[in-house]
Design a protein around this motif. Structure first.
Motif, PDB file in Angstrom:
ATOM      1  N   HIS A 181      -2.033  20.176   8.056  1.00 23.10           N
ATOM      2  CA  HIS A 181      -2.406  18.768   7.985  1.00 23.10           C
ATOM      3  C   HIS A 181      -3.916  18.661   7.855  1.00 23.10           C
ATOM      4  CE1 HIS A 181       1.696  17.866   9.125  1.00 23.10           C
ATOM      5  NE2 HIS A 181       1.578  18.782  10.071  1.00 23.10           N
ATOM      6  N   LYS A 182      -4.364  17.692   7.088  1.00 18.47           N
ATOM      7  CA  LYS A 182      -5.790  17.484   6.908  1.00 18.47           C
ATOM      8  C   LYS A 182      -6.393  16.951   8.194  1.00 18.47           C
ATOM      9  CE  LYS A 182      -5.531  16.548   2.016  1.00 18.47           C
ATOM     10  NZ  LYS A 182      -5.693  15.569   0.956  1.00 18.47           N
ATOM     11  N   SER A 183      -7.603  17.430   8.479  1.00 23.35           N
ATOM     12  CA  SER A 183      -8.335  16.901   9.630  1.00 23.35           C
ATOM     13  C   SER A 183      -9.337  15.873   9.121  1.00 23.35           C
ATOM     14  CB  SER A 183      -9.037  18.033  10.374  1.00 23.35           C
ATOM     15  OG  SER A 183     -10.054  18.591   9.562  1.00 23.35           O
ATOM     16  N   CYS A 184     -10.104  15.327  10.013  1.00 25.34           N
ATOM     17  CA  CYS A 184     -11.055  14.294   9.607  1.00 25.34           C
ATOM     18  C   CYS A 184     -12.175  14.840   8.728  1.00 25.34           C
ATOM     19  CB  CYS A 184     -11.642  13.604  10.836  1.00 25.34           C
ATOM     20  SG  CYS A 184     -12.643  14.719  11.848  1.00 25.34           S
ATOM     21  N   CYS A 185     -12.422  16.131   8.798  1.00 25.42           N
ATOM     22  CA  CYS A 185     -13.546  16.722   8.074  1.00 25.42           C
ATOM     23  C   CYS A 185     -13.128  17.646   6.944  1.00 25.42           C
ATOM     24  CB  CYS A 185     -14.432  17.478   9.047  1.00 25.42           C
ATOM     25  SG  CYS A 185     -15.079  16.447  10.367  1.00 25.42           S
ATOM     26  N   GLY A 186     -11.913  17.541   6.462  1.00 23.82           N
ATOM     27  CA  GLY A 186     -11.510  18.404   5.360  1.00 23.82           C
ATOM     28  C   GLY A 186     -10.105  18.929   5.518  1.00 23.82           C
ATOM     29  N   HIS A 202       5.893  10.855   3.109  1.00 28.08           N
ATOM     30  CA  HIS A 202       6.241  11.197   4.495  1.00 28.08           C
ATOM     31  C   HIS A 202       6.961  10.033   5.164  1.00 28.08           C
ATOM     32  CE1 HIS A 202       6.144  13.025   8.374  1.00 28.08           C
ATOM     33  NE2 HIS A 202       5.463  12.014   8.876  1.00 28.08           N
ATOM     34  N   ASP A 203       8.069  10.353   5.793  1.00 25.30           N
ATOM     35  CA  ASP A 203       8.833   9.398   6.579  1.00 25.30           C
ATOM     36  C   ASP A 203       9.336  10.143   7.802  1.00 25.30           C
ATOM     37  OD1 ASP A 203      10.448   7.476   7.656  1.00 25.30           O
ATOM     38  OD2 ASP A 203      11.805   7.320   5.947  1.00 25.30           O
ATOM     39  N   SER A 204       8.769   9.844   8.967  1.00 29.79           N
ATOM     40  CA  SER A 204       9.095  10.605  10.176  1.00 29.79           C
ATOM     41  C   SER A 204      10.517  10.362  10.669  1.00 29.79           C
ATOM     42  CB  SER A 204       8.096  10.275  11.285  1.00 29.79           C
ATOM     43  OG  SER A 204       8.154   8.904  11.583  1.00 29.79           O
ATOM     44  N   THR A 205      11.180   9.333  10.176  1.00 28.75           N
ATOM     45  CA  THR A 205      12.540   9.042  10.632  1.00 28.75           C
ATOM     46  C   THR A 205      13.602   9.710   9.771  1.00 28.75           C
ATOM     47  OG1 THR A 205      12.660   7.046   9.274  1.00 28.75           O
ATOM     48  CG2 THR A 205      11.810   6.802  11.521  1.00 28.75           C
ATOM     49  N   MET A 228       0.845  -1.176   0.000  1.00 30.96           N
ATOM     50  CA  MET A 228       0.000   0.000   0.000  1.00 30.96           C
ATOM     51  C   MET A 228       0.891   1.240   0.000  1.00 30.96           C
ATOM     52  SD  MET A 228      -2.846   0.907   2.781  1.00 30.96           S
ATOM     53  CE  MET A 228      -3.070   2.565   3.257  1.00 30.96           C
ATOM     54  N   THR A 229       0.653   2.132  -0.930  1.00 31.06           N
ATOM     55  CA  THR A 229       1.440   3.353  -0.984  1.00 31.06           C
ATOM     56  C   THR A 229       0.761   4.441  -0.166  1.00 31.06           C
ATOM     57  OG1 THR A 229       0.321   4.122  -2.953  1.00 31.06           O
ATOM     58  CG2 THR A 229       2.311   2.810  -3.277  1.00 31.06           C
ATOM     59  N   HIS A 230       1.579   5.279   0.432  1.00 35.12           N
ATOM     60  CA  HIS A 230       1.053   6.381   1.228  1.00 35.12           C
ATOM     61  C   HIS A 230       1.065   7.641   0.388  1.00 35.12           C
ATOM     62  CE1 HIS A 230       0.955   4.036   4.882  1.00 35.12           C
ATOM     63  NE2 HIS A 230       2.135   3.558   4.553  1.00 35.12           N
ATOM     64  N   GLY A 231       0.174   8.560   0.719  1.00 42.62           N
ATOM     65  CA  GLY A 231       0.112   9.816  -0.008  1.00 42.62           C
ATOM     66  C   GLY A 231       1.330  10.677   0.258  1.00 42.62           C
ATOM     67  N   LYS A 232       1.497  11.654  -0.581  1.00 43.36           N
ATOM     68  CA  LYS A 232       2.638  12.548  -0.436  1.00 43.36           C
ATOM     69  C   LYS A 232       2.247  13.758   0.413  1.00 43.36           C
ATOM     70  CE  LYS A 232       4.993  11.163  -4.582  1.00 43.36           C
ATOM     71  NZ  LYS A 232       5.690  11.614  -5.777  1.00 43.36           N
ATOM     72  N   THR A 233       3.245  14.368   1.005  1.00 43.82           N
ATOM     73  CA  THR A 233       3.053  15.528   1.846  1.00 43.82           C
ATOM     74  C   THR A 233       4.074  16.588   1.454  1.00 43.82           C
ATOM     75  OG1 THR A 233       2.845  16.244   4.142  1.00 43.82           O
ATOM     76  CG2 THR A 233       4.546  14.627   3.671  1.00 43.82           C
ATOM     77  N   SER A 234       3.851  17.820   1.840  1.00 42.86           N
ATOM     78  CA  SER A 234       4.715  18.927   1.430  1.00 42.86           C
ATOM     79  C   SER A 234       5.839  19.180   2.421  1.00 42.86           C
ATOM     80  CB  SER A 234       3.905  20.209   1.283  1.00 42.86           C
ATOM     81  OG  SER A 234       3.022  20.104   0.211  1.00 42.86           O
ATOM     82  N   TYR A 235       7.006  19.447   1.874  1.00 43.77           N
ATOM     83  CA  TYR A 235       8.171  19.889   2.629  1.00 43.77           C
ATOM     84  C   TYR A 235       8.574  21.237   2.056  1.00 43.77           C
ATOM     85  CZ  TYR A 235       8.463  15.260   4.610  1.00 43.77           C
ATOM     86  OH  TYR A 235       8.177  14.105   5.291  1.00 43.77           O
ATOM     87  N   MET A 291      14.571  20.965   5.389  1.00 46.10           N
ATOM     88  CA  MET A 291      13.247  21.439   5.019  1.00 46.10           C
ATOM     89  C   MET A 291      12.274  21.176   6.163  1.00 46.10           C
ATOM     90  SD  MET A 291      13.312  20.240   1.043  1.00 46.10           S
ATOM     91  CE  MET A 291      11.695  20.826   0.674  1.00 46.10           C
ATOM     92  N   ILE A 292      11.199  21.937   6.201  1.00 40.84           N
ATOM     93  CA  ILE A 292      10.175  21.820   7.237  1.00 40.84           C
ATOM     94  C   ILE A 292       8.995  21.042   6.667  1.00 40.84           C
ATOM     95  CG2 ILE A 292       8.584  23.090   8.709  1.00 40.84           C
ATOM     96  CD1 ILE A 292      10.565  25.424   8.632  1.00 40.84           C
ATOM     97  N   HIS A 293       8.494  20.093   7.450  1.00 36.81           N
ATOM     98  CA  HIS A 293       7.308  19.330   7.051  1.00 36.81           C
ATOM     99  C   HIS A 293       6.089  20.222   7.236  1.00 36.81           C
ATOM    100  CE1 HIS A 293       4.239  16.034   7.971  1.00 36.81           C
ATOM    101  NE2 HIS A 293       4.398  16.110   6.669  1.00 36.81           N
ATOM    102  N   ALA A 294       5.433  20.594   6.142  1.00 35.72           N
ATOM    103  CA  ALA A 294       4.304  21.518   6.201  1.00 35.72           C
ATOM    104  C   ALA A 294       2.958  20.801   6.271  1.00 35.72           C
ATOM    105  CB  ALA A 294       4.321  22.448   4.994  1.00 35.72           C
ATOM    106  N   GLY A 295       2.847  19.617   5.722  1.00 35.19           N
ATOM    107  CA  GLY A 295       1.592  18.873   5.767  1.00 35.19           C
ATOM    108  C   GLY A 295       1.027  18.615   4.390  1.00 35.19           C
ATOM    109  N   SER A 296       0.045  17.734   4.340  1.00 36.31           N
ATOM    110  CA  SER A 296      -0.510  17.316   3.052  1.00 36.31           C
ATOM    111  C   SER A 296      -1.522  18.304   2.484  1.00 36.31           C
ATOM    112  CB  SER A 296      -1.163  15.942   3.198  1.00 36.31           C
ATOM    113  OG  SER A 296      -2.169  15.993   4.190  1.00 36.31           O
ATOM    114  N   ALA A 297      -2.038  19.226   3.302  1.00 30.75           N
ATOM    115  CA  ALA A 297      -3.009  20.206   2.816  1.00 30.75           C
ATOM    116  C   ALA A 297      -2.356  21.550   2.521  1.00 30.75           C
ATOM    117  CB  ALA A 297      -4.121  20.386   3.850  1.00 30.75           C
ATOM    118  N   PHE A 298      -1.044  21.581   2.379  1.00 30.96           N
ATOM    119  CA  PHE A 298      -0.305  22.824   2.155  1.00 30.96           C
ATOM    120  C   PHE A 298      -0.363  23.231   0.689  1.00 30.96           C
ATOM    121  CE2 PHE A 298       3.714  24.911   0.958  1.00 30.96           C
ATOM    122  CZ  PHE A 298       3.594  26.045   1.739  1.00 30.96           C
TER     123      PHE A 298
END
Length: 109
Positions: A68-73, A21-24, A1-8, A36-43
């Motif tokens: 970062h995206k919340s559960c409702c958008g 995203h890889d937290s390590t 399963m592939t994970h979505g991409k997020t913004s740096y 770079m700073i992890h900004a989130g997937s909704a950036f």
């Protein structure tokens, strides 16, 4: 399963990159080699020439406010101008509320 991409984001170069995203792992800017700073997937990055928007973004990211995206958008309210940022920081100092929480308030009391 592939994970979505997020913004740096590289604030020095005013660029952002979408990567898995890889937290390590720390990401380095391909232009200047700074971290770079992890900004989130909704950036959504402002235009590179919009210096005021990048200054606002710098304050938000350095305060720990992400996109970062919340559960409702989407990520919720984020100030878009330096004036909005200044008002919220002033409110935080006067009220004792943490700056990160004051920055994401839609309306100030």
């Amino acid at each position: 399963m592939t994970h979505g991409k997020t913004s740096y984001v590289c604030l020095a170069c005013r660029v952002s990159y979408k990567q898995p995203h890889d937290s390590t792992r720390q990401r380095s800017c391909p232009r200047c080699a700074q971290l770079m700073i992890h900004a989130g997937s909704a950036f959504a990055a402002p235009r590179r020439r919009d210096i005021a928007a990048w200054r606002t973004l710098t304050v938000l990211l350095n305060a720990g406010v992400g996109f970062h995206k919340s559960c409702c958008g989407g990520p919720g309210y984020r100030p878009r101008t330096l004036r909005d940022v200044r008002e919220r920081i002033t409110y935080a100092r006067r009220s004792g509320e943490p700056i990160a929480r004051a920055l994401v308030r839609r309306d100030l009391p």
